[in-house]
Design an enzyme around this catalytic site. Structure first.
Site, PDB file in Angstrom:
ATOM      1  N   HIS A 123      39.024  13.372 -49.826  1.00 32.24           N
ATOM      2  CA  HIS A 123      38.597  14.523 -49.282  1.00 32.24           C
ATOM      3  C   HIS A 123      37.160  14.160 -48.436  1.00 32.24           C
ATOM      4  O   HIS A 123      36.508  13.317 -48.771  1.00 32.24           O
ATOM      5  CB  HIS A 123      38.248  15.738 -49.986  1.00 32.24           C
ATOM      6  CG  HIS A 123      38.068  17.074 -49.672  1.00 32.24           C
ATOM      7  ND1 HIS A 123      36.845  17.290 -48.872  1.00 32.24           N
ATOM      8  CD2 HIS A 123      38.629  18.005 -49.460  1.00 32.24           C
ATOM      9  CE1 HIS A 123      36.736  18.630 -48.539  1.00 32.24           C
ATOM     10  NE2 HIS A 123      37.941  19.159 -48.805  1.00 32.24           N
ATOM     11  N   ASP A 200      35.842  12.480 -58.263  1.00 33.51           N
ATOM     12  CA  ASP A 200      35.723  13.908 -57.511  1.00 33.51           C
ATOM     13  C   ASP A 200      37.005  14.588 -58.416  1.00 33.51           C
ATOM     14  O   ASP A 200      38.279  14.257 -58.181  1.00 33.51           O
ATOM     15  CB  ASP A 200      36.313  13.678 -56.005  1.00 33.51           C
ATOM     16  CG  ASP A 200      36.069  15.169 -55.378  1.00 33.51           C
ATOM     17  OD1 ASP A 200      36.584  16.003 -55.932  1.00 33.51           O
ATOM     18  OD2 ASP A 200      36.518  14.816 -54.109  1.00 33.51           O
ATOM     19  N   GLN A 203      40.132  18.551 -57.555  1.00 34.18           N
ATOM     20  CA  GLN A 203      41.574  19.063 -57.620  1.00 34.18           C
ATOM     21  C   GLN A 203      42.144  18.760 -59.118  1.00 34.18           C
ATOM     22  O   GLN A 203      43.416  19.263 -59.423  1.00 34.18           O
ATOM     23  CB  GLN A 203      42.523  18.447 -56.653  1.00 34.18           C
ATOM     24  CG  GLN A 203      42.189  18.945 -55.294  1.00 34.18           C
ATOM     25  CD  GLN A 203      42.534  20.084 -54.988  1.00 34.18           C
ATOM     26  OE1 GLN A 203      43.267  20.776 -55.618  1.00 34.18           O
ATOM     27  NE2 GLN A 203      41.883  20.674 -53.864  1.00 34.18           N
ATOM     28  N   LYS A 226      37.983  26.769 -57.667  1.00 34.07           N
ATOM     29  CA  LYS A 226      39.348  26.098 -57.396  1.00 34.07           C
ATOM     30  C   LYS A 226      39.908  26.582 -58.889  1.00 34.07           C
ATOM     31  O   LYS A 226      41.158  26.052 -59.352  1.00 34.07           O
ATOM     32  CB  LYS A 226      39.409  24.681 -57.161  1.00 34.07           C
ATOM     33  CG  LYS A 226      39.234  24.425 -55.743  1.00 34.07           C
ATOM     34  CD  LYS A 226      39.376  23.067 -55.457  1.00 34.07           C
ATOM     35  CE  LYS A 226      38.637  22.601 -54.084  1.00 34.07           C
ATOM     36  NZ  LYS A 226      39.023  22.971 -52.905  1.00 34.07           N
ATOM     37  N   CYS A 364      41.228  18.492 -44.323  1.00 36.31           N
ATOM     38  CA  CYS A 364      39.966  17.749 -44.793  1.00 36.31           C
ATOM     39  C   CYS A 364      39.954  16.359 -45.274  1.00 36.31           C
ATOM     40  O   CYS A 364      39.315  15.762 -46.145  1.00 36.31           O
ATOM     41  CB  CYS A 364      39.155  18.422 -45.522  1.00 36.31           C
ATOM     42  SG  CYS A 364      38.577  20.249 -45.076  1.00 36.31           S
TER      43      CYS A 364
END
Ligand code: PLP
Length: 405
Positions: A123, A200, A203, A226, A364
């Protein structure tokens, strides 16, 4: 599997809404998940009963709010299995968490000629902060590529890492491809050369069990919004060793120990990285989202979402001219695709009018779009509340739109 989908859906009032006189089908949880009543009620409880500024009040409400806030820090510690709450920093989201590390870590450890390895499937939030820091320091960004199936070519890592490599930044789960990356293996390779890794987890955190000690992550970041929690709240897990050595990211109240015009000493962890009044409401309500996910069980949610992923993938593959981007064997509930001859924006706009919320554009992730040589695509993504009936309705709508072109 004991998964009470009706009960779960009843916790999300928004899902009962119609849009354009059609029942809402929300397939955009990877962008932001909807909020359950438990989270909404927690926000109300705080404001109706004990709102006050934290860590500094000398009254009942400030104490109560502080205890609740710090209680959530402990919940997050347990959620990711960090060794201590000193390693859990609240931020305003994944983006700020990465910017914090890019700024403070690079300030301390990165110099001219150094290199930071960033995967090709990141991202923008896990690319641009590194570019900005590298530019300031005269360092260089090195790409770790993925193949056309959406699998990172981690066998290249050994050759990419050299004595100038200062950090590797990689997603646990790709927001476009859905690939669940083998982060433990990546970290193991990196650590053999004493290179730290930032993962990261934006997600991954809503779908995959996280154990920062097991994977031995140096930094692990994610966003509450999220994970069925409020927007404007995020987490940075960082190993105590790094956080102790890194300079503060922002100056202000709460992050100091003593201030004088001759100089300032900084507060201990985690407060050293939490300058100013934080998103008190958001953090406290995030705790309710964590409780809910723990109650349902992340494994149960993941199994449910995986069955949706398999079902939807199979149905989409039956559509002529449809190409899915990302077909790794280990995938999370994200499917990105294009249909030949149909612009992704047209597709999304027409589906929106049929009550279906999904994401379109570059997601993104320009480097992923560049890999496939496409300007954009359409993405559907699943949350704990989606159903096969919704996927059926989506497929019918998609076929209708396709017939229009
Ligand atoms: N990283 C990934 C993989 C994401 O999917 C996102 C958001 O979609 C981000 C980072 C940025 O998260 P936020 O906007 O919550 O800071």
């Amino acid at each position: 599997m004991n998964y009470d989908i009706d009960k779960i859906r009843s916790w999300f009032p928004v899902l009962k809404n119609d849009v354009y006189n059609k029942p809402l089908i929300y397939l955009d949880s990877a962008a932001s998940a909807q909020k359950p009543v438990q989270v909404l009620m927690k926000e109300e409880e705080l404001h109706n009963q004990y709102y006050g500024n934290i860590h500094r009040g000398a009254h009942f409400m400030a104490d109560k709010a502080t205890n609740e806030y710090e209680g959530v820090r402990e919940k997050i510690r347990a959620f990711v299995n960090a060794a201590t709450i000193r390693e859990i920093i609240f931020t305003k989201g994944t983006t700020e968490s990465i910017n914090l590390v890019a700024s403070s870590f690079c300030e301390r450890y990165v110099g001219a000629g150094d290199e930071i390895i960033v995967s090709e499937m990141e991202h923008h939030a896990n690319i641009v902060p590194w570019q900005l820091a590298a530019e300031r320091k005269g360092a260089k960004i090195v790409k770790l590529p993925f193949n056309d199936s959406g699998i990172l070519e981690i066998e290249l890592l050994v050759d990419l890492i050299n004595e100038n490599t200062k950090l590797i930044a990689v997603a646990h789960v790709s927001n476009v491809l859905g690939t669940i990356n083998p982060v433990k293996e990546i970290i193991d390779i990196a650590h053999k050369s004493n290179v730290p890794v930032l993962v990261d987890g934006a997600q991954a955190a809503p779908h995959v069990k996280i154990d920062v000690q097991d994977i031995d992550a140096d930094f692990y970041v994610f966003s509450a919004h999220k994970m069925y929690g409020p927007n404007g709240v995020g987490v940075l897990f960082g190993k105590e060793k790094w956080l102790n050595e890194m300079p503060p990211y922002q100056g202000g109240g709460e992050m100091i120990s003593e201030v004088s015009f001759e100089g300032t000493t900084f507060n201990e962890l985690p407060y050293k990285f939490e300058a100013g009044t934080p998103h008190i409401t958001g953090v406290i309500a995030f705790g309710a989202a964590i409780d809910l996910m723990n109650e349902i069980g992340l494994d149960n949610m993941a199994a449910w979402e995986h069955s949706l992923l398999e079902y939807a993938t199979e149905k989409l593959k039956e559509i002529d001219g449809l190409r899915i981007y990302g077909e790794a064997p280990r995938k999370s509930g994200v499917i990105s695709f294009n249909i030949e001859g149909v612009h992704s924006y047209d597709l999304a706009m027409l589906l929106d009018k049929m009550g279906i919320a999904l994401r379109t554009g570059h997601l993104c992730a320009d480097t992923v779009m560049a890999h496939y040589n496409i300007p954009g695509c359409v993405r559907i993504s699943f949350g704990m509340y989606n159903t096969k009936a919704e996927i059926d309705a989506f497929i019918v709508a998609l076929n209708r739109v396709r017939m229009m072109f």
